[in-house]
Design an enzyme around this catalytic site. Structure first.
Site, PDB file in Angstrom:
ATOM      1  N   LYS A 103      43.931 -62.767  72.021  1.00 56.81           N
ATOM      2  CA  LYS A 103      42.550 -62.353  72.220  1.00 56.81           C
ATOM      3  C   LYS A 103      42.456 -61.155  73.168  1.00 56.81           C
ATOM      4  CE  LYS A 103      40.543 -65.271  69.482  1.00 56.81           C
ATOM      5  NZ  LYS A 103      39.779 -64.818  68.300  1.00 56.81           N
ATOM      6  N   SER A 130      36.528 -61.946  70.018  1.00 55.43           N
ATOM      7  CA  SER A 130      37.609 -62.291  70.945  1.00 55.43           C
ATOM      8  C   SER A 130      37.302 -63.674  71.513  1.00 55.43           C
ATOM      9  CB  SER A 130      37.738 -61.234  72.054  1.00 55.43           C
ATOM     10  OG  SER A 130      38.783 -61.542  72.936  1.00 55.43           O
ATOM     11  N   TYR A 137      47.328 -68.318  72.889  1.00 57.01           N
ATOM     12  CA  TYR A 137      46.002 -67.867  72.436  1.00 57.01           C
ATOM     13  C   TYR A 137      45.481 -66.676  73.228  1.00 57.01           C
ATOM     14  CZ  TYR A 137      41.019 -68.390  71.211  1.00 57.01           C
ATOM     15  OH  TYR A 137      39.735 -68.184  70.785  1.00 57.01           O
TER      16      TYR A 137
END
Length: 270
Positions: A159, A141, A155
């Site tokens: 994650k 992650s 983004y």
């Protein structure tokens, strides 16, 4: 050092993936590297073969966001080198920028690679691990997967999704002999980071600089140490460790601090 006979690594042609492959090879593993760029894969394979000439390195070109491609690559790897002891999901992309300026396709592509690419890979390999009764899955992650950050509107959610997948799978697969680990690295000196920096807003650069920049080999060593200790959440560095353990307590203070950094940058650009 942990005993591994075969490790599959997506995004293994550079950065954290490649450095993790080196450590697994030194532990006695044959390695499958999967990535999109065939030339980079071959360069990585030569580097690994020079390091451990007695081990086998298999390289497969595949786009993790293409389910049929990555499933075929995983089956090819398992047919040739056997069911892996460890699957490391390191493939990922990041396109930082201002939310109002980013097209929707950036959000879609980021989720396709970072989340669905991981899901497709895990879904392909874990049934074979379950059949054998053992295996380890490592999901890479990010610190941005612990706290949503300015400039990472595309983004961070991808994650966060990996964190959710890891937490859901941990308890479900544990009785079947499968171990899950999720890694939260800070900024790491990789080709991806250099690409990110081309579009990273100055506010984001100021915020992410608070945790410093790690070397990929140091992150890889932290991953292997965490796996040897049986850790579920692997957090390289004190900043990531505190953020993981104390997120609800420290996030108001961090938001206050980050807002001050953003205000400072904004004044400089007026």
């Amino acid at each position: 050092m942990m005993k591994v006979e075969h490790g599959i690594i997506t995004g293994g042609s550079s950065g954290i993936g490649l450095e993790t492959a080196k450590l697994l090879m030194e532990a006695g593993a044959n390695i499958t590297l999967i990535a999109r760029d065939g030339e980079k894969l071959e360069k990585a394979a030569r580097e690994l073969e020079k390091l451990c000439p007695e081990r086998e390195v298999l390289t497969l070109v595949a786009d993790v966001s293409d389910r049929l491609e990555i499933e075929a690559a995983m089956m090819n790897s398992c047919d040739r080198l056997g069911t892996p002891d460890i699957l490391v999901i390191s493939a990922g992309v990041a396109y930082p920028g201002y939310f109002l300026e980013m097209p929707v396709k950036v959000f879609e592509q980021t989720m396709s690679v970072n989340y669905f690419g991981a899901l497709y890979s895990v879904k392909a390999v874990v049934p074979l691990m379950v059949k054998r009764g053992k295996g380890t899955v490592v999901l890479i992650s990010s610190g941005a997967g612990l706290m949503g950050l300015y400039g990472y509107a595309a983004y961070s959610p991808s994650k966060f999704a990996l964190r959710g997948l890891a937490e859901a799978l941990r308890g479900e697969l544990k009785p079947l002999g499968i171990k899950i680990a999720v890694v939260y690295p800070p900024d790491t000196d990789t080709p991806q980071l250099r690409t990110e920096n081309l579009t990273k807003p100055p506010e984001t650069q100021e915020i992410t600089a608070t945790a410093g920049i790690w070397k990929p080999e140091d992150v890889a060593e932290a991953i292997v140490r965490g796996l040897e200790k049986g850790e579920f959440a692997i957090t390289p560095g004190i900043e990531m460790t505190l953020l993981n353990r104390l997120h609800s307590l420290v996030s108001p203070g961090l938001n206050w601090y980050f807002d001050r950094l953003v205000a400072k940058i904004s004044k400089q650009h007026q």
